[in-house]
Design an enzyme around this catalytic site. Sequence first.
Site, PDB file in Angstrom:
ATOM      1  CG  ASP A 136      -1.618  -1.122   1.499  1.00 49.60           C
ATOM      2  OD1 ASP A 136      -2.006  -2.023   0.501  1.00 49.60           O
ATOM      3  OD2 ASP A 136      -1.912  -1.676   2.681  1.00 49.60           O
ATOM      4  CD  GLU A 165      -8.896  -2.408  -0.634  1.00 45.77           C
ATOM      5  OE1 GLU A 165      -9.262  -2.626   0.057  1.00 45.77           O
ATOM      6  OE2 GLU A 165      -7.928  -3.207  -0.978  1.00 45.77           O
TER       7      GLU A 165
END
Length: 321
Positions: A44, A202
């Site tokens: 991420d 997301e």
Amino acid sequence: MLTAAIALATLLGPRPDSASAQEADAAEQPTYTNPIIPAIGPADPDVIQHEGTYYLYPTDDGRSYDVYTSTDLVRWMKGPKVFEPDGARRLWAPDVFRDPTDGKFYLYYTWDFTVGVAVGDGPLGPFKKKADLFERAIDAEMFRDDDGRYYLYYVEDVRGADPFRLRIRVQPMASPTEKLGESTLLLEPTEPWETKSGVVNEGPVMLKRDGTYYLIYSGTGAATLNYAVGYATSDSPTGPFKKYEGNPIISRGDGVYGPGHGSVVRDAAGELWHVYHQQKDGTRQWNRFLCLDPLWFDDDGVLHGRATRGTPQPAPAVDAE
């Protein structure tokens, strides 16, 4: 050695099998090979550039955020911890934003399904918690538009839904730490690729080009090999957004598994680069490392990307020393 060879070739004259100037330039072009950070765990990633240095903030041990630094987007050095809240058990998906109005750095964190903001004086922190902003939320992304207005994109955790799902919202902000009005729902997982291994939209990233807003996002379960990347467009930062019909633009294949949840940054030539994670293989969940590949627009404004692994690729441009 290369200089000497060129000088010798000049003395001897051209040879029928000598390489063209273009071939020589290509041979000298720097390359890189994914993964750029091979350690299993970091994921991420959020990357910013400040005063000639790139700063990369990933998910890591779940208790704190570290920072990595680079001058070329390829070679990274691990630096200090920049945020370590007391009692953190699940800390992931950081986003760091420098506000040009006050010069401060704002870290948007996800901590046990709560999105909040911390503040620091520089990209190395340390960041001090300012406020929690949203509950049942993850994956924040701050965007400041050309008119100076702030928008915080984040992912809503829809608990109790059948099936469970994650969807993307935007919150107008009065400042990097203060909400302004109500949030708006932008994207829900509706396409087959977004619901294959989990019903998920997301990892939002906002990119603006020629008056069009490109909302890049990841779909389906992040712990799976089917994780992939798509985008949607709008003429407003608050939507409505239309998903690109050719999604996903980055997905598994050719030895690549589960590419997604990254950030976008420019190199010294102004070209776009996607810093993101891949799954190493399918032996276990969250088996991830960090990678780098280009993004580009065609003449029709369509955004393209790719994911590579294990083969040399042309490296990002760097400033001449």
